[in-house]
Design a protein around this motif. Sequence first.
Motif: not given
Length: 544
Positions: A488, A491-492, A539-540
Motif C-alpha cells: 500500500t 503504491d502511494y 499504509g495511510k
Amino acid sequence: MWLSLIIITKMKNKILFILLLFVIQTVILNTNTISAQKLKPTDVPADVVQTLEEQYSYVKVTGWLKEGGTYIANIKDGATAGKVFLSESGEWIRTLFTVPTSELPSSITDYVKTNYPDFNISMSCLEEKENENTHYYLEVKPEGIGTKPSVLTFASTGLNKLLTREDPDDFQDPTVKQPDKIDQAKAAAAEKQAAKEEEAKREAAEKAAAEKAAKEAAKNAPKTATTTSKPATQSTKETKPKKEKPEPVVKDEHGNIAIKANTVPEVVSKSLVKKVLHPAELNWFLVDSMYIARCLNQGKKTAVYITPAGVWEKTLTVMPEESVSGLMAKHLNDFYPNWRFKNAVKEQRADKDDKMMVEFYEKANYKAKLVTTVFFDKAGKLIRTIDPDYELGGGVQESEEDDALNKYYEKMNMELDNDDAESVPENVKAAFKLKYPKVNNVEWREGDYMEYQAIFYSTRGKEICVFNNYGEIVETWVMGKNENLSATIQDYLKKEYKSYKLKEFYSVKRLADKLNAYKVIIVDKKTQEEQELWFNLSGKPIEY
C-alpha cells in the motif's frame, strides 16, 4: 493382484525406511552424550539465555544440556530440530540444524554414493560456525554396530563443493579393491626381491666409480706436482669492489620508515615468534612506543602489535571471503541483497575483544566502487556500520588496490561529526545501559524537545531508542528491509512521489499513547534531497 500387493508393500517399506532415517537423525541430534548433563532453564546463566534469545528469538527451546564448559540448547524451528552451542560467558560457538537426507542437494548425495558405496548417511545438518560460511555437515558410515563415521562438510551454495573430509584411522576405501592375504604375500616378496636387486646395482656402481677415480688420480699426479712447483710469475689483477646498492626504503601507509631488524629488542622478537612462526616479507616499524611487525603469515597480510616489554597487544589479519561467518553473511544478505565482497580484516586482541571488519559493495554502489563497511564482534554480532556517505568525509571512491590493513583503525575510530554524547545526561546513559547491557557502540543525538536518541545496531539491524530527560523510553525505532515495506505504501510512493526513491524506513512505537507507525525516508533522484513521510499500520499517510 498378488503382483500389485507386492509392489505396494515394497513402496510402503521404502517410505517407512526414509521416515526411519529422518527419525534416527533427529534422535541423534537431540540425544545427550554420556558426559552431557541435563539442566533446568533456571540453571542456565542469564548471559547464555540472552545470547540465545537475541540470535534465535523465533525458535522454541525444548531443553538445555551442559557438556564440559559448553551450554547446548535443543531448539525447534517449526518441524526442524537443532542445537545451539554457547560458552559459559554467553558467546555463540556454533549451531546445527537437521536436514533430511531427501532434502540434500543431489551433488552431495551423488558424492556419497560414488565415494562411499553401501554406506549410510547417519547424520546430515546445516552447520554455522564462527568465521565460516554456513555449510552442510554429514556423517557417513557402513552398516554395523560400533563402526566409526567419516565426517564430510560441503558448501551450502553454488556447486556444493566438498570442503573437508575426515575418515577414521581404520578406514578402508570402499572404492578400492582390498587385496587378499595371498596377493599381499606375493607383493611383499616381489618388493623384497626388487630391493635386493636395487642394492646390488648401487654397490656395483659405487665400486666402478671408485676404480675410475683412482685411475684418474694416478694419471694426473705428476702433472700436478710440476705445476705446483712453478713460481707464480703473474699476479692476479685486483678486482674493484662492487658498489653495494642502497637498501630500499620501506614505509607504511602513514610514512613511517621501517627499522632494521637488529634494532628490535630480543624480547619483542621472541613475542612475535609466539604469534607468527614463519613470517614472510617481515618489516618492523616503531610507532610512538609500539613495535609493529608487518608480514605475510600463511600467505595473509598481517600486522602484529607488541609493546617494548614484549607484551603482545593485538594482531590484524587480512582474511578471505570464506572467513565471513554464517551469522555475518545472514546479516549482509538480509540488509544488503547482492552485496559483493571487497575486504575483510580480523582483529585478535589480548583482552579477547576480537572484531571483524567486512568491506563490500552494495548493488547500487558497485559501479561507483563506493564501499560499505560493517564491524562484527567475534560471535558475529553487529557492532556498527559505516555507510559510503560517511566514509572519509563523504562519497569517496575506493580503489581496488586499497590496503585493508591501512584503513582498519581509521574506520574503526570514525565518528559522526554531530555525535552529542557529551551533552547526554548520565541518568539517560545509565537507563540505556540497563536496557541494553551488551551494546557498547552507540551514537547519541539530542533532539529539539529535550529528548535523546541512542542509535545502535543489534541482531535486528539498526535501532533507535528515544529517551526523555528523566531517562524514560519515549519511542523505539527499528529499521526494516526495503522490500518488506507494505504494498500500500509502495503504491502511494509510486503515484505521489515519482521523482523519488525509497532510502529506508522504520517501524516506530510511541509508548506514551501506544501509537505504532512507519517512518519512511525518500530521496529525490536528481537533487538527493531527503524527505520524511509517516504512515499508520494500514499504509495511510498521517501527521506525526
